[in-house]
Design a protein around this motif. Structure first.
Motif, mmCIF file in Angstrom:
data_model
loop_
_atom_site.group_PDB
_atom_site.id
_atom_site.type_symbol
_atom_site.label_atom_id
_atom_site.label_comp_id
_atom_site.label_asym_id
_atom_site.label_seq_id
_atom_site.Cartn_x
_atom_site.Cartn_y
_atom_site.Cartn_z
ATOM 1 N N UNK A 119 0.836 -1.205 0.000
ATOM 2 C CA UNK A 119 0.000 0.000 0.000
ATOM 3 C C UNK A 119 0.870 1.254 0.000
ATOM 4 N N UNK A 150 2.281 1.666 -3.478
ATOM 5 C CA UNK A 150 1.228 2.067 -4.425
ATOM 6 C C UNK A 150 0.913 3.543 -4.243
ATOM 7 N N UNK A 194 -6.651 6.094 -13.459
ATOM 8 C CA UNK A 194 -5.813 5.804 -12.284
ATOM 9 C C UNK A 194 -6.605 4.958 -11.285
ATOM 10 N N UNK A 195 -7.868 5.328 -11.083
ATOM 11 C CA UNK A 195 -8.683 4.568 -10.126
ATOM 12 C C UNK A 195 -8.832 3.109 -10.567
ATOM 13 N N UNK A 220 -5.615 1.312 -9.913
ATOM 14 C CA UNK A 220 -5.398 0.970 -8.506
ATOM 15 C C UNK A 220 -6.248 -0.233 -8.110
ATOM 16 N N UNK A 221 -7.510 -0.206 -8.539
ATOM 17 C CA UNK A 221 -8.393 -1.320 -8.174
ATOM 18 C C UNK A 221 -7.876 -2.633 -8.734
ATOM 19 N N UNK A 264 -4.779 -3.794 -6.894
ATOM 20 C CA UNK A 264 -5.029 -4.338 -5.561
ATOM 21 C C UNK A 264 -5.587 -5.749 -5.631
ATOM 22 N N UNK A 265 -6.439 -6.000 -6.617
ATOM 23 C CA UNK A 265 -6.968 -7.359 -6.713
ATOM 24 C C UNK A 265 -5.934 -8.317 -7.297
ATOM 25 N N UNK A 306 -2.659 -8.099 -6.633
ATOM 26 C CA UNK A 306 -1.402 -7.861 -5.928
ATOM 27 C C UNK A 306 -0.589 -9.137 -5.745
#
Lengths: 207, 168
Positions: B5, B8, B33-34, B37-38, B41-42, B44
């Motif tokens: 995190x 990121x 960008x959003x 990021x999503x 994160x999924x 990762x």
């Protein structure tokens, strides 16, 4: 002394700072002898500088809160998913057992003697798992009737399953009812009443 | 905040800069960008701790960008054409500053050349990292880079800003 031919790759590498120091002298010598290339490369450098001039401002802007919160979301998806699977299994089991009681009389007789291996996983449990996989990504339509209409949900599913349905309350365990939906069964109607870990619910509520 | 995190978060400003230059629009850029990021994160678990997270995030963003462009052009070619015509119209008629020029010029590049130019010149990724991020051979990175630089040069030099303004 004959000069080595300088490739386009080397010219660009010199602009982008990717050229070893030893090769730099050759490139510079070449550019002194070839003014057209020199002017072109100088222009490329100006273009790159202009790109930074146009966009570097953004680096100083405050990052929108939403993006920061998203990035700092703790990694909890995997265990939440497991919790949800367990919840689906549990409820699929309960409801499937109610819904398919009569049909499974014969299966139960066999089940008593069944080995405790994978083959003995009841059909309705596998079905609950499939329903979970299908519906858990749903954000807007996870259920047909939401938990806010629980009385209607119970009445409706009871009627369709032809039995008196009771939805267990798992609030103390940290699970909240999402609602319910009908599922097609092997040869009869089934229903699912998914629950959600309250951790997810809180996250959603705060989002 | 765990290491992932933290890293990121640290990359977000650069993702925003790249996305803005790539899309030319603040809102579209932050949406990109959003989404990035999503997705990151999924996914990762696909990132190896210790490896360069920044390059990996650009890979994730590239994949989303390509899919969006592709689905947009599949659904609605008219909108895409209009978009292409919008850009020169937005440039102010008389006294374009050089910064405005460069923005208008990179809008004229095909997406694949724009990506390479921005990753190399703006984000200063190595050629190898760009090749990896875009999933193309390094030779393709180089040829797209040459073409992008040269096209921007011609656009900017072809009578300076007027070369851009002439486009109706």
């Amino acid at each position: 002394m004959s000069q080595p031919q300088i490739t386009e790759a080397k010219l660009h590498a010199s602009i982008d700072g990717r050229l070893p120091a030893s090769a730099l002298a050759d490139v510079q010598a070449w550019l002194r002898e070839h003014p057209q290339d020199a002017e072109r490369i100088a222009q490329y450098r100006r273009q790159n500088a202009a790109l930074h001039g146009a966009y570097d401002e953004i680096l100083k802007e405050a990052v929108p809160d939403g993006l920061l919160r998203l990035a700092q979301r703790p990694p909890r998806r995997w265990w939440l998913r497991h919790a949800a699977v367990l919840a689906w299994f549990a409820l699929g089991g309960v409801i499937g057992a109610i819904g398919g009681w009569k049909y499974h009389e014969s299966w139960r007789a066999k089940g008593v003697h069944a080995d405790a291996n994978a083959q003995s996983i009841p059909y309705f449990v596998r079905q609950a798992a499939v329903a979970h996989v299908v519906y858990v990504p749903e954000v807007r339509h996870p259920v047909e009737v939401g938990a806010d209409q629980e009385a209607h949900l119970v009445a409706w599913l009871s009627k369709r399953l032809n039995t008196r349905l009771r939805i267990p309350h798992l609030g103390e365990l940290g699970y909240t009812l999402v609602g319910g939906r009908l599922l097609p069964g092997h040869s009869e109607t089934r229903a699912a009443a998914p629950v959600r870990s309250s951790c997810i619910r809180m996250r959603r509520a705060s989002a | 905040m765990d290491e992932f995190a933290a890293q990121v978060s640290a990359v977000i400003p650069r993702l925003r800069r790249y996305a803005r230059a790539l899309t030319g629009d603040t809102l579209t850029a932050d949406d990109l960008v959003q989404d990035t990021l999503e997705r990151a994160l999924t996914k990762r678990h696909l990132w190896r701790p210790g490896s360069d997270l920044r390059a990996w995030m650009f890979t994730v963003m590239h994949n989303i960008f390509v899919n969006q462009v592709r689905s947009r052009s599949a659904q609605n070619t008219v909108a895409l054409e209009q978009e292409a015509y919008d850009v020169p119209a937005k440039a102010s008629p008389v006294d374009l500053l050089e910064l405005g020029d460069i923005d208008a010029a990179i809008r004229q590049l095909p997406g694949e050349q724009r990506e390479v130019l921005l990753l190399v010149a703006l984000e200063q990724l190595s050629y190898e990292e760009v090749a990896q991020a875009l999933g193309i051979p390094i030779g393709t990175v180089m040829s797209r880079l040459y073409r992008a630089c040269e096209r921007v040069r011609v656009l900017l030099e072809g009578g300076g800003a007027s070369g851009l303004k002439v486009v109706k």
